[in-house]
Write an enzyme that holds these catalytic residues in place. Sequence first.
Site, PDB file in Angstrom:
ATOM      1  N   HIS A   1       1.330   3.438  -3.197  1.00 33.27           N
ATOM      2  CA  HIS A   1       0.290   4.305  -3.748  1.00 33.27           C
ATOM      3  C   HIS A   1       0.789   5.730  -3.977  1.00 33.27           C
ATOM      4  O   HIS A   1       0.423   6.368  -4.963  1.00 33.27           O
ATOM      5  CB  HIS A   1      -0.910   4.357  -2.800  1.00 33.27           C
ATOM      6  CG  HIS A   1      -2.036   3.468  -3.225  1.00 33.27           C
ATOM      7  ND1 HIS A   1      -2.884   3.778  -4.245  1.00 33.27           N
ATOM      8  CD2 HIS A   1      -2.454   2.266  -2.756  1.00 33.27           C
ATOM      9  CE1 HIS A   1      -3.775   2.818  -4.395  1.00 33.27           C
ATOM     10  NE2 HIS A   1      -3.537   1.878  -3.497  1.00 33.27           N
TER      11      HIS A   1
ATOM     12  N   ASP B   1      -8.837  -4.063  -2.835  1.00 36.20           N
ATOM     13  CA  ASP B   1      -8.612  -2.992  -3.806  1.00 36.20           C
ATOM     14  C   ASP B   1      -9.083  -3.376  -5.198  1.00 36.20           C
ATOM     15  O   ASP B   1      -9.564  -2.516  -5.948  1.00 36.20           O
ATOM     16  CB  ASP B   1      -7.122  -2.648  -3.877  1.00 36.20           C
ATOM     17  CG  ASP B   1      -6.670  -1.727  -2.759  1.00 36.20           C
ATOM     18  OD1 ASP B   1      -7.541  -1.168  -2.063  1.00 36.20           O
ATOM     19  OD2 ASP B   1      -5.448  -1.574  -2.579  1.00 36.20           O
TER      20      ASP B   1
ATOM     21  N   HIS C   1     -48.611  26.585  12.811  1.00 36.90           N
ATOM     22  CA  HIS C   1     -48.497  25.128  12.819  1.00 36.90           C
ATOM     23  C   HIS C   1     -49.719  24.519  13.508  1.00 36.90           C
ATOM     24  O   HIS C   1     -50.301  23.530  13.030  1.00 36.90           O
ATOM     25  CB  HIS C   1     -47.243  24.678  13.584  1.00 36.90           C
ATOM     26  CG  HIS C   1     -45.955  24.824  12.844  1.00 36.90           C
ATOM     27  ND1 HIS C   1     -45.475  26.031  12.419  1.00 36.90           N
ATOM     28  CD2 HIS C   1     -45.044  23.885  12.445  1.00 36.90           C
ATOM     29  CE1 HIS C   1     -44.301  25.848  11.812  1.00 36.90           C
ATOM     30  NE2 HIS C   1     -44.022  24.555  11.816  1.00 36.90           N
TER      31      HIS C   1
ATOM     32  N   GLU D   1      -7.605   3.411   7.194  1.00 34.84           N
ATOM     33  CA  GLU D   1      -8.455   3.054   6.056  1.00 34.84           C
ATOM     34  C   GLU D   1      -8.510   1.533   5.860  1.00 34.84           C
ATOM     35  O   GLU D   1      -9.578   0.940   5.770  1.00 34.84           O
ATOM     36  CB  GLU D   1      -7.909   3.722   4.795  1.00 34.84           C
ATOM     37  CG  GLU D   1      -8.666   3.358   3.532  1.00 34.84           C
ATOM     38  CD  GLU D   1      -8.001   3.897   2.277  1.00 34.84           C
ATOM     39  OE1 GLU D   1      -8.670   3.927   1.235  1.00 34.84           O
ATOM     40  OE2 GLU D   1      -6.810   4.265   2.332  1.00 34.84           O
ATOM     41  N   HIS D   2      -7.342   0.908   5.751  1.00 40.18           N
ATOM     42  CA  HIS D   2      -7.255  -0.546   5.601  1.00 40.18           C
ATOM     43  C   HIS D   2      -6.620  -1.139   6.856  1.00 40.18           C
ATOM     44  O   HIS D   2      -5.587  -0.650   7.301  1.00 40.18           O
ATOM     45  CB  HIS D   2      -6.372  -0.922   4.412  1.00 40.18           C
ATOM     46  CG  HIS D   2      -6.759  -0.291   3.113  1.00 40.18           C
ATOM     47  ND1 HIS D   2      -6.098   0.798   2.574  1.00 40.18           N
ATOM     48  CD2 HIS D   2      -7.746  -0.600   2.244  1.00 40.18           C
ATOM     49  CE1 HIS D   2      -6.657   1.128   1.429  1.00 40.18           C
ATOM     50  NE2 HIS D   2      -7.661   0.305   1.201  1.00 40.18           N
TER      51      HIS D   2
ATOM     52  N   GLN E   1       0.817  -1.216   0.000  1.00 39.77           N
ATOM     53  CA  GLN E   1       0.000   0.000   0.000  1.00 39.77           C
ATOM     54  C   GLN E   1       0.851   1.267   0.000  1.00 39.77           C
ATOM     55  O   GLN E   1       0.420   2.312  -0.494  1.00 39.77           O
ATOM     56  CB  GLN E   1      -0.934  -0.002   1.210  1.00 39.77           C
ATOM     57  CG  GLN E   1      -1.949  -1.146   1.187  1.00 39.77           C
ATOM     58  CD  GLN E   1      -2.840  -1.094  -0.037  1.00 39.77           C
ATOM     59  OE1 GLN E   1      -3.520  -0.100  -0.298  1.00 39.77           O
ATOM     60  NE2 GLN E   1      -2.840  -2.175  -0.821  1.00 39.77           N
TER      61      GLN E   1
END
Length: 436
Positions: A254, A353, A413, A319-320, A251
Amino acid sequence: MAINYLKRGKSEAERSTDDAQVRQTVEAALADIETRGDAAVREMSARFDKYEPAAFRLNKEEIERLVASVTPRDLEDIRFAQEQVRNFARAQRASMLDVEVETLPGVILGHKHIPVQSVGCYVPGGKFPMVASAHMSVVTAAVAGVPRIIAATPPFKGEPNAAVIAALHLGGAHEIYVMGGIQAIGAMALGTQTIQPVDMLVGPGNAFVAEAKRQLFGRVGIDLFAGPTETLVIADDTVDAEMCATDLLGQAEHGFNSPAVLITNSRRLAEETMAEVGRLLTLLPTAATASASWRDYGEVIVCDSYEEMLATAEDIASEHVQVMTQRDDWFLDKMTSYGALFLGPRTNVANGDKVIGTNHTLPTRKAGRYTGGLWVGKFIKTHSYQRILTDEAAAQIGRYCSRLCMLEGFVGHAEQANVRVRRYGGDNIPYGKAAE
């Protein structure tokens, strides 16, 4: 708690980018697109992507030609991945039921699930053509029943990327545009002379794409605010350093600012993983990127207990999260803040992914504390409705409503309720007074 950092990344202060500059650049670009439309988009495409086609939208013949240029094996793989995403999205959609209940005699309440009517899907592709992002957004939107799905992806090396275009087409995109960055996000959200605006934007992207989505949120819906890819490996001595190091670097490649963190209760595993990362970086073709991420954003944390590992992971809210321990189910049961979990050594983040079927558009920067990732439900709005079937029910609810409105001082109302009480219940309520 005895938590020991064998390796730390940059501090929060050091990690902060020049957000103000990005914000100003995006603000000016969006204003230009809103004012000049297609002309602004064309200028930005020429400046940023060196791409000036006759038309940004691909026609039927162009799409067919690009799809035909993809090898049969690649097309087969794309279809397989999309079927996995589609199968899981269908199961998720089936779990979302319309509701209608009679809460009191004659009082009917319900909700309906209605798909967003138009969605713009952004698929990054400047550095790596993100074929999988097409599955995650377009296929999922299609399963949700979105009637108009448009997609934008930047050119790759000066021309449309055939594999990405094939994935968008096979996934169900109704309109495909070859454009990237702020200009793509702005054009889809704001509309131009040739592009009708959408109701919602989804998909990952760089800092400028993320900021453009942030600024447009409210004018259109968005999936979530996405930052750089993050990965967290939670491991004990049931796995080895090669497995941990591979999952971290897988990862980290990236981008230059992708956090990769190891949490373990084994100092031996921690030290061996750091050594193995160093060895793999001499072999990895994407080492220039991965090594920068590991140097600046990599962390190795040694804890005394599983409880400390859990608490540290919850604070990071990555995230992961790859969990490889003798207590994988315990972590699944206890963890509350993350994007997606990958349980056991037989699976990995790359599966999520690319192919296994769960969505890879996930919350970053601790957003997992309050939201999950993209899923079929993000494309569906839940709308309530009510119906009163009997005079008795109209009068009963009306009397309560009248008094509660007057309690708050909302006389108008209250009269909405009172007119029903007078008409359907026969009560003689003076105008502007509460029901008895």
